[in-house]
Write an enzyme that holds these catalytic residues in place. Sequence first.
Site, PDB file in Angstrom:
ATOM      1  N   LYS A  28       0.842  -1.206   0.000  1.00  0.00           N
ATOM      2  CA  LYS A  28       0.000   0.000   0.000  1.00  0.00           C
ATOM      3  C   LYS A  28       0.873   1.250   0.000  1.00  0.00           C
ATOM      4  O   LYS A  28       1.961   1.253   0.577  1.00  0.00           O
ATOM      5  CB  LYS A  28      -0.897   0.009   1.259  1.00  0.00           C
ATOM      6  CG  LYS A  28      -1.938  -1.106   1.249  1.00  0.00           C
ATOM      7  CD  LYS A  28      -3.193  -0.647   0.513  1.00  0.00           C
ATOM      8  CE  LYS A  28      -4.158  -1.782   0.229  1.00  0.00           C
ATOM      9  NZ  LYS A  28      -4.364  -2.008  -1.204  1.00  0.00           N
ATOM     10  N   CYS A  29       0.345   2.312  -0.591  1.00  0.00           N
ATOM     11  CA  CYS A  29       1.023   3.604  -0.525  1.00  0.00           C
ATOM     12  C   CYS A  29       1.103   4.048   0.931  1.00  0.00           C
ATOM     13  O   CYS A  29       0.182   3.779   1.684  1.00  0.00           O
ATOM     14  CB  CYS A  29       0.274   4.648  -1.345  1.00  0.00           C
ATOM     15  SG  CYS A  29       0.895   4.688  -3.032  1.00  0.00           S
ATOM     16  N   PRO A  30       2.150   4.694   1.394  1.00  0.00           N
ATOM     17  CA  PRO A  30       3.263   5.209   0.582  1.00  0.00           C
ATOM     18  C   PRO A  30       4.434   4.252   0.384  1.00  0.00           C
ATOM     19  O   PRO A  30       5.477   4.685  -0.084  1.00  0.00           O
ATOM     20  CB  PRO A  30       3.714   6.409   1.420  1.00  0.00           C
ATOM     21  CG  PRO A  30       3.443   6.001   2.835  1.00  0.00           C
ATOM     22  CD  PRO A  30       2.224   5.127   2.790  1.00  0.00           C
ATOM     23  N   ILE A  31       4.294   2.946   0.731  1.00  0.00           N
ATOM     24  CA  ILE A  31       5.458   2.054   0.684  1.00  0.00           C
ATOM     25  C   ILE A  31       6.131   2.005  -0.706  1.00  0.00           C
ATOM     26  O   ILE A  31       7.357   2.126  -0.800  1.00  0.00           O
ATOM     27  CB  ILE A  31       5.091   0.631   1.208  1.00  0.00           C
ATOM     28  CG1 ILE A  31       4.759   0.726   2.717  1.00  0.00           C
ATOM     29  CG2 ILE A  31       6.232  -0.355   0.987  1.00  0.00           C
ATOM     30  CD1 ILE A  31       4.010  -0.462   3.274  1.00  0.00           C
ATOM     31  N   ASP A  69      -1.374  -0.824  -5.947  1.00  0.00           N
ATOM     32  CA  ASP A  69      -2.223   0.084  -5.166  1.00  0.00           C
ATOM     33  C   ASP A  69      -2.614   1.233  -6.102  1.00  0.00           C
ATOM     34  O   ASP A  69      -1.744   1.883  -6.669  1.00  0.00           O
ATOM     35  CB  ASP A  69      -1.445   0.623  -3.958  1.00  0.00           C
ATOM     36  CG  ASP A  69      -2.280   1.583  -3.118  1.00  0.00           C
ATOM     37  OD1 ASP A  69      -3.432   1.875  -3.493  1.00  0.00           O
ATOM     38  OD2 ASP A  69      -1.775   2.061  -2.090  1.00  0.00           O
TER      39      ASP A  69
END
Lengths: 89, 378
Positions: free
Chosen positions: A25-28, A52
């Site tokens: 998932k963001c921000p990863i 994502d």
Amino acid sequence: MTSRQTATEGSTQPPALTIDALGKKCPIPIIMLAEQINHVPRNGIVSVLADDPAAFTDIPAWCRLKSHHHVASYELPGGGWAIHVRRNY
Amino acid sequence: MAYFDAASTEPLHPQAREALIAALDVGWADPARLYGPARRASMLLEQARTEVAEALGARPDEVSFTTSGTQAVHLGVLGTLHGRRRAGRRLVTSAVEHSSVLHAAGVHERDGGSVETVGVGRTGAVDLTAFGEAVRADGTALACLQSANHEVGTVQPVAEAAALCAEAGVPLLVDAAQSVGRMPPPRGWSVLTASAHKWGGPAGVGVLVVRKGTRWRSPLPEDERERRRVPGFENVPAIVAAAAALRATAAESAQESARLSALVDRIRTEVPRLVPDVEVIGDPVARAPHIVTFSCLYVEGEALLTELDKAGFAISSGSSCTASTLRPSHVLEAMGVLTHGNVRVSLPQGASAADVDRFLAVLPDMVKRIREEAGVRL
């Protein structure tokens, strides 16, 4: 203005590095890109694989903020995109 | 608790509370009947209608009260499309309209109509050239454009869009939910919608205004209430309270909007100075007085909202991790701006400068800590 369409133009240059952020998932995905972009030479291409929906908008936006170049986003057959970024400096 | 989520809902104005309690006692009867208490309810309802009409630059007989701003939009969009079906089945909207507009457009599409979505620039303002082309296309029955964006505050070029629509002979629906009570009413619309709880009125009251001469036909089963525009028994006490809140807010609005706008300017200037890697979003000048949005790189929106809540700030976000759909805000997407780490500050009437100062004081460390915990070493 962004759209859900993938870019048809772009570069034929193969990526020097592929980051697999599928399922993250963001921000990863953006954090991974920011940490690893300096692992490729200047003008090299990093391909971020992400699914994502936020990444589709956020990686080009990150390029704009960080003065790198968003080359193109290619739809992946299994869902998500390969988002190509060129290191500018 | 510092309440910074006015764009979602404004706390009930004290004068609305007073008016509501008084009207519960005297305005409970059926305004459609002929006996004393009914005539009193009817008088209160019509007085509220006249006041709201005046505040919006409309005639009383053009104003109907709905059960919400969302219902006003649904009836406005679908009713105008229904009334103009001989003109065509095309609907034009901007890409950053409120979800109520987009969902009504979805119903129209499922009914065999077509929808053209016009893009926006980086600030969130609609592309006027594209909007003009879209409304001139054959078979356009209706165009929709909000007065100000609910997520980023950007004011839309409604006057210019209205001129383009008038030239093409297409009615324009303006969703004015974010500007009524805070800014002068928009002009040039054929249909206008608004929501009372956004200006300090009670929940459960929306406004649908249809200009005389605009073809409109209810998409719902027939009902004789509200000039056959809105089905169901009018909530007279809540409508009276909504009008009281609008009267009070409008009287204070010029001064209060200027004060809030200065606080928003302060946030817009200070946040990028105090926090590294932040994008402040929306038009810095052509904007609603009370809304500012920014996104923090490498920060998860939900984590930031939770921390802000612990520190005593009620704030919302357009980030996907904070949405029930797990999709980022369609507004931020359409603008092509960062959608993660997003914070929307929207100031209610009377928001204190001290609370804004405290927000600016706690934010930098909070963002730094969240970045460190996520292992960001940049």
